[in-house]
Design a protein around this motif. Sequence first.
Motif, short mmCIF file in Angstrom:
data_model
loop_
_atom_site.label_atom_id
_atom_site.label_comp_id
_atom_site.label_asym_id
_atom_site.label_seq_id
_atom_site.Cartn_x
_atom_site.Cartn_y
_atom_site.Cartn_z
N ASN A 231 0.86 -1.18 0.00
CA ASN A 231 0.00 0.00 0.00
C ASN A 231 0.90 1.23 0.00
O ASN A 231 1.43 1.64 1.03
N ARG A 232 1.10 1.81 -1.17
CA ARG A 232 2.05 2.91 -1.32
C ARG A 232 1.68 4.14 -0.50
O ARG A 232 2.54 4.96 -0.19
N ALA A 233 0.40 4.26 -0.16
CA ALA A 233 -0.06 5.44 0.58
C ALA A 233 -0.12 5.21 2.09
O ALA A 233 -0.53 6.10 2.83
N ALA A 234 0.28 4.03 2.56
CA ALA A 234 0.24 3.75 4.00
C ALA A 234 1.09 4.78 4.75
O ALA A 234 2.25 5.02 4.38
N PRO A 235 0.54 5.41 5.79
CA PRO A 235 1.27 6.49 6.49
C PRO A 235 2.65 6.06 6.99
O PRO A 235 3.62 6.82 6.86
N LYS A 236 2.77 4.87 7.55
CA LYS A 236 4.07 4.43 8.05
C LYS A 236 5.07 4.27 6.91
O LYS A 236 6.27 4.55 7.08
#
Length: 401
Positions: free
Chosen positions: A188-193
């Motif tokens: 998930n390229r947009a995952a905050p971590k």
Amino acid sequence: MNTHLIADAVRNSRSRDESTVWDRLFAVWFRRLVYTQIWEDPEADLAALQLPVGSTIVTISSGGCNALSYLTARPAQVFAVDLNEAHLSLLKLKLAGLRAFSRYADFWQFFGEGATEANAELYRAKLRPLLDAEAREFWDKRNLLGRPRHAYFTDGFYRHGVLGRFIGVAHILAKLARIDLVALLDDNRAAPKRVEALARLDRLFHSALARFITRTPALLFSLGIPPQQRDLLGGNSPLNEVLHERLLKLINVHPNTSNYFAWQALSRCYPGPGDSCLPPYLQAGQFARMRDGAGLVIPVHGNLRVFLESLPANQIDAVVLLDSQDWMAADEIRALWNAIDRTGSERVRVIFRTAGAESPLEGEELGSLREVWQRDEARSALGFARDRSGIYGGFHCYGRV
């Protein structure tokens, strides 16, 4: 160990007076076990080569992963040639494992996981009796603390070797920089971590420390980068920026759920047994084929060109050079391709990687080779696109004109 073979190769066919101190130091460094896993994608190789059943393959062995994985193409024979006896000893150990272990679970425990105390006894009882004298001596050799090399497989095999230890140091630096490496494996390229980890990674690669490391040839030896290849890799760009770009390619282009190279770089292990996110030779579904074909893989200690010159004419259907030409002077490259021309069948294909984007055969100095060999643009593009390791600037496939 015939260490002069490595020294001659690293000197790039130059005279002893012309070779640099760094060349000689790298020759000493490269006698060790450098790669516990090969960093060229065998599935990309096979996609570019498109080998018919019954082909004869010659490849540089390195850690032996690809020589074994090529068995999925059902070849007649695979010659795995290397100057480094440590790498050949690893291949021989894997071949012994295929002969000794009738269960995939045992093969995975030893070579996939490589982190169980029981592996010491498996080595002594099952594998050691099947090794030749050179490989047995290598794995039995003890360090200053009295620990044998085969104990690498009891505490995390992929943390050993020159590159494995370098990656361990990189993990320490990442921890100090508070980079969550596990988050980088998230598809998930947009995952905050993951976004935060990428930002911290960017700052680390553009730090003064990163610039210092990448300007120091001796430190790059741990990546298996000789002095000549360092210049090709960097080109006109700072090396810290090039390495950052290659790392981003490793973790951003292909799904990490199937990219075992990303797992090795970021977690220093494979995610588990089975058929996904593993090199083909370690996959459960390929275990029977690996066992059946183990006798087709022939380890050869020596110079690749000299070995090819010793073979009968018109025998070889595929030659895999890895990135070896980055180390070579033009005269040695020319002699190598002349040997391939004599030994290769009419359908022979040659593949190799380069640290930079350009193939050495496309330059003016080696222009005469293009009278015989032509770069296959479609197959080269396919191999480059499929290569999950992301660390090379170019993938090249050649056939006869």
